[in-house]
Design an enzyme around this catalytic site. Structure first.
Site, short mmCIF file in Angstrom:
data_model
loop_
_atom_site.label_atom_id
_atom_site.label_comp_id
_atom_site.label_asym_id
_atom_site.label_seq_id
_atom_site.Cartn_x
_atom_site.Cartn_y
_atom_site.Cartn_z
N PHE A 197 131.02 -33.11 -28.61
CA PHE A 197 129.79 -32.45 -28.12
C PHE A 197 130.09 -31.23 -27.25
O PHE A 197 129.27 -30.32 -27.15
CB PHE A 197 128.95 -33.45 -27.34
CG PHE A 197 128.69 -34.72 -28.10
CD1 PHE A 197 128.20 -34.66 -29.40
CD2 PHE A 197 128.93 -35.96 -27.54
CE1 PHE A 197 127.97 -35.82 -30.12
CE2 PHE A 197 128.70 -37.12 -28.26
CZ PHE A 197 128.22 -37.06 -29.56
N GLU A 210 124.06 -31.21 -23.71
CA GLU A 210 125.35 -30.54 -23.56
C GLU A 210 125.23 -29.03 -23.52
O GLU A 210 126.05 -28.36 -22.89
CB GLU A 210 126.27 -30.96 -24.71
CG GLU A 210 126.57 -32.46 -24.78
CD GLU A 210 125.44 -33.28 -25.39
OE1 GLU A 210 124.50 -32.70 -25.98
OE2 GLU A 210 125.49 -34.53 -25.28
#
Ligand SMILES: Cc1ncc(C[n+]2csc(CCOP(=O)(O)OP(=O)(O)O)c2C)c(N)n1
Ligand SMILES: [Mg+2]
Lengths: 328, 290
Positions: free
Chosen positions: A96, A71
């Site tokens: 995330f 991410e």
């Protein structure tokens, strides 16, 4: 009384209202954007079904970037693309993004002031059985404090579609938040969505409920029931958490004298925080907060969790009565 | 922009840049010495020879090579070299870190035209550069993306996400130049967190690796030429440098990572108030430390 200019669907408060998760609107919006603008690119971190980015991927594989479970890299690769004129949409679960990659969002996206559109799927407690680790309840707080950032939390699939389209045209970074489970699709194509604008969905002047996300629909149901208790509630849909529609909210505080904020988020720092900051400066009135009471979520069915933590019709009614009682 | 073709001129320019760094850091009273000094040869080579189609008067030229500085704390060397290249007046270097200055303590793209990206949080630049190279591939355009990273920021997991990503997609026209100066804040890199075998790590992710003496401008330029010729994979140039290069009392000493001249006394330094003068004297010696 329903506000006619909101153009809600005719059956918006009925049992047969169409049900769909807000993230479906993201998938639809991305496809519409893809058709209109070949600079739109989509990045996803191994969650293309969950985020509905798969729709875009299937149409334009060459404009879809599979990032793997990374991410931080997703956020900054998106920045690199945006710096070359692309319009990236980067999606994964909200825990995330912005949870894992907040620093990347802060420095590389916000400080650089580039149009990267971050999407956090599975926000709120209604994520359900996946439990606390997957229920993003802090994402609004950590994004709305970032300079240059726009934060949008649409209330249904249709509004999410519009918010997705709008995000592409915003100069700076955007955070779009959506939810996992099916919720009523009660706005229509004609319902206005504008960044920086809230809409009055229901008129009333004893108390105002300001809400964002699918909980807006629950607020509508609660307002209906409150009529019998002699309380007329104004329901304000405030999908644009930043910039906030200060005028509409301030006027509601002035005219109603009590405010309840509803969101699937910690009571601290989210839309509630934004409204409280505004009204403390301009028009102090009693405010009650419907949201997570400084705790993590847990596993359960969405409706069970919503009611356990007071984000249901009963919880909202309770908060409204409390707020009204606090009026002098 | 007119390239400097003669090695002698490039070396002289790098030396000027080092003097600028010493002066601007002293004037600022805070900032980083070691990394900027050791990057002077590389930065000079990039701006005055390697980068294609850059134009200080037109910093947004679409076909320009992109240079992303990932290690934002090395800003003094980039400011100095950009001023010397004509992006802004050399006198402005004195404003480093001062209120209202375009030369912020870490790079700010929005205030200083010519910077491709803001930076200051380590471990992000290689991802941005990868996005830049990816955009070029999507649009089928040919600019080259260079990223300058430090060895310290290879501790960051996010750096390795980028290495993995660029390797996986075989991003071409992407070159990561690593300032392998063996220091970070708390000590020497291998004491703080092992970086080696750095070359093998990159190769394992599918990168083409070139190692070079980061103070040998000729070899560095050759390495960049080689990098441009590789189209099967991204390229990593590990540039071995001497931290604090050019000022003998700073060289090899990690304690100069974040100190400006005049703010740190060690067993090797002149008294604080003589440090700037002494550093400039060393740099001005004909064919001295360079
Ligand atoms: C994400 C992040 N963590 C920590 C820092 C603080 N920091 C700034 S420079 C630095 C040391 C980095 O070592 P290196 O980049 O190799 O520095 P140099 O060789 O220039 O001394 C650290 C830890 C930072 N800027 N960003
Ligand atoms: Mg180092």
């Amino acid at each position: 009384m329903l506000a006619r200019e909101a153009h809600l669907r005719k059956n918006s408060l009925d049992k047969d209202v169409e049900m769909a998760p807000t993230r479906d609107g993201y998938g639809m919006g991305l496809v519409e954007l893809g058709e209109k603008n070949d600079q739109v690119v989509v990045l996803c971190a191994d969650l293309s079904e969950s985020t509905r980015t798969s729709k875009f991927r299937d149409r334009w594989p060459e404009r879809f970037v599979q990032m793997g479970i990374a991410e931080q890299n997703m956020a900054t690769v998106a920045v690199g693309l945006a710096l070359q004129g692309k319009i990236p949409f980067a999606a994964t679960y909200a825990v995330f993004c912005p949870g894992r990659n907040w620093d990347q969002i802060r420095v590389s996206a916000c400080y650089n002031m580039v149009n990267v559109n971050f999407a956090g799927a599975h926000s709120g407690i209604s994520v359900g059985p996946d439990g606390a680790t997957h229920q993003a309840l802090e994402d609004i707080a950590i994004t709305r404090v970032l300079p240059n950032m726009t934060v949008l939390a649409p209330c249904d699939m249709e509004e999410t579609r519009k918010a997705t389209l709008a995000a592409a045209d915003i100069k700076g970074p955007v955070y779009l938040r959506f939810t996992r489970s099916a919720s009523p699709v009660f706005t229509s194509e004609n319902t206005i969505f504008k960044v920086g604008k809230a809409q009055i969905f229901r008129r009333g002047d004893d108390a105002a409920i300001v809400a964002a996300g699918p909980i807006v629909h629950i607020a509508m149901l609660a307002a209906d029931q409150l009529v019998e208790k002699g309380i007329s509630c104004r329901v304000i849909n405030s999908p644009s958490i930043k910039p906030l529609d200060e005028e509409t909210i301030e006027r509601a505080a002035r005219e109603c004298g009590a405010v309840v904020v509803g969101e699937e988020h910690q009571q601290a720092g989210g839309l509630g925080g934004a409204v409280a900051e505004l009204l403390a400066k301009t028009r102090p009135v009693p405010i009650e907060f419907v949201g997570m009471p400084d705790s993590f979520g847990e596993s359960g069915e969405p409706e069970q969790l919503m009611s356990k933590y007071g984000m249901d019709v009963t919880g909202i009614i309770k908060s409204v009565r409390k707020a009204v009682k606090r009026k002098m | 922009m007119e390239r400097l073709m003669k090695l002698k001129d490039l070396r002289r320019m790098a030396n000027t840049v080092r003097q600028d760094i010493i002066e601007m850091l002293t004037a600022a009273g805070s900032g980083h010495s070691a990394g900027p000094l050791d990057l002077a040869d590389i930065a000079t080579a990039l701006y005055f020879n390697v980068l294609d189609n850059i134009d200080p008067k037109n910093p947004d030229k679409p076909d320009r090579d992109r240079l992303y500085i990932s290690c934002g704390h090395t800003n003094p060397v980039w400011y100095a070299v950009m001023a010397r290249a004509g992006y802004f007046p050399v006198e402005e270097l004195k404003t480093l870190r001062k209120l209202g200055s375009r030369l912020q303590g870490h790079l700010d793209r929005l205030t200083l035209p010519g910077l491709e990206s803001s930076a200051g949080s380590l471990g992000q630049g290689l991802s941005i550069g990868s996005g830049s190279a990816l955009a070029a591939a999507m649009d089928n355009v040919r600019y080259h993306t260079y990223v300058v990273t430090s060895d310290g920021e290879h501790d960051e997991g996010s750096t390795w996400e980028a290495v993995q990503f660029a390797g996986h997609y075989k991003l071409k026209y992407l070159t990561n130049i690593i300032d392998r100066n063996n220091i970070q804040i708390d000590g020497n890199t291998e004491d703080i967190m092992t970086k080696e075998p750095l070359r093998d790590r990159y190769e394992a992710f599918g990168w083409h690796v070139i190692e070079v003496d980061g103070h040998n401008i000729e070899h560095f330029i050759d390495a960049c030429k080689e990098a441009r010729a590789i189209i099967e994979s991204p390229v990593c140039i590990i540039a071995h440098t001497v931290a604090g290069k050019g000022v003998d009392f700073m060289e090899y000493d990690y304690r100069w990572h974040g100190a400006p001249p005049g703010k740190l006394e060690t067993e090797r330094t002149p008294p604080k108030d003589k440090q700037m003068e002494e550093a400039l004297k060393q740099l001005r010696m004909p064919d001295g430390k360079n």
